[in-house]
Design an enzyme around this catalytic site. Sequence first.
Site, PDB file in Angstrom:
ATOM      1  CD  GLU A 185      -2.702   1.326   2.630  1.00 15.07           C
ATOM      2  OE1 GLU A 185      -3.873   1.228   2.477  1.00 15.07           O
ATOM      3  OE2 GLU A 185      -2.237   1.001   3.640  1.00 15.07           O
TER       4      GLU A 185
ATOM      5  CE  LYS B 206      -7.848   1.388   3.521  1.00  8.88           C
ATOM      6  NZ  LYS B 206      -6.688   1.670   4.314  1.00  8.88           N
TER       7      LYS B 206
ATOM      8  CB  CYS C 167      -4.532  -1.281   4.356  1.00  9.43           C
ATOM      9  SG  CYS C 167      -4.186  -1.202   6.122  1.00  9.43           S
TER      10      CYS C 167
END
Length: 320
Positions: A45, A127, A162
């Site tokens: 990430e 995200k 994540c």
Amino acid sequence: MSKSLKVAAIQAEPVWNDLQGGVNKSIGLIQEAAKEGANVIGYPEVFIPGYPWSIWANSPTENAPWINEYFKNSMEKESPEMDQIRAAVREAGVFVVLGYSERYRGTLYIAQSFIDETGTIVLHRRKIKPTHVERAIYGDGQGESLTNVADTKFGRVAGLNCWEHTQTLLRYYEYXQDVDIHVSSWPSIFPQNVPEWPYHITPECCKAFSHVVSMEGACFVLLASQIMTEENHKKANVDGYDYTKKSGGGFSMIFSPFGEELVKPLAPNEEGILYADINLEEKYKAKQNLDIVGHYSRPDQLSLRVNKHAAKPVFFANDL
């Protein structure tokens, strides 16, 4: 499409707050993995320009000067820096899922770009909900980011960032997109000696979140994580904080569709690339027992509603 492939999961330290340095390092890792015969490469990430761990320790006011530099060193999707990476991917003939802090106008996003062997970005996502204090500096991904599986010459490749791996419905929608290989992008996660630190933000738990995807989705999972070395604490703006006392934070792994660990892990403070030779047919062997969007589901009783509409800040009356 070849069923036999070699996949690679990166475990490396970013070049902190250095856009061009991060681009150069990313290209070097692509070249290294390609020389070892890798076909699909997964990145951590926000590998460019590194995960901003200081947002967990400092107040927004204290952090502002560092975050200003972080913003400047984040990468635009349409940029000369991205063009350099795309050219390297094309030259290597590989497929890359690149994690980076995307700068778009005045906002940052936790992004993944899926780059095919021609150097084309075939899928781009953000995200959908930054985690906890990440929301102070990153925006939300919109409906288009729910599509997270790309159909490639190396199979159907997916990615999440994540704690997106904790989003049960997001995972379920990915499985409905028929994933073969999942890139699980993570920052460094440090072993904790701080009693107040939440246990679910530890390497053991975060690794488990990715592990679940391999079994639920009957897919290969490339868990790629950052590390942070002690000598770079000052560059990362976390010098002197208890939660980074145990340096490293790497926990990369490659899982099979049955949930097996296919490789020996690197040490938490060790840079390297994990490789595994895989056969995509293993997915169908696993799905004989467990296909949670197929024979092992009851959509008449439980189903998922998805809104892929991209919300926009401005609408025009004639579009309503």
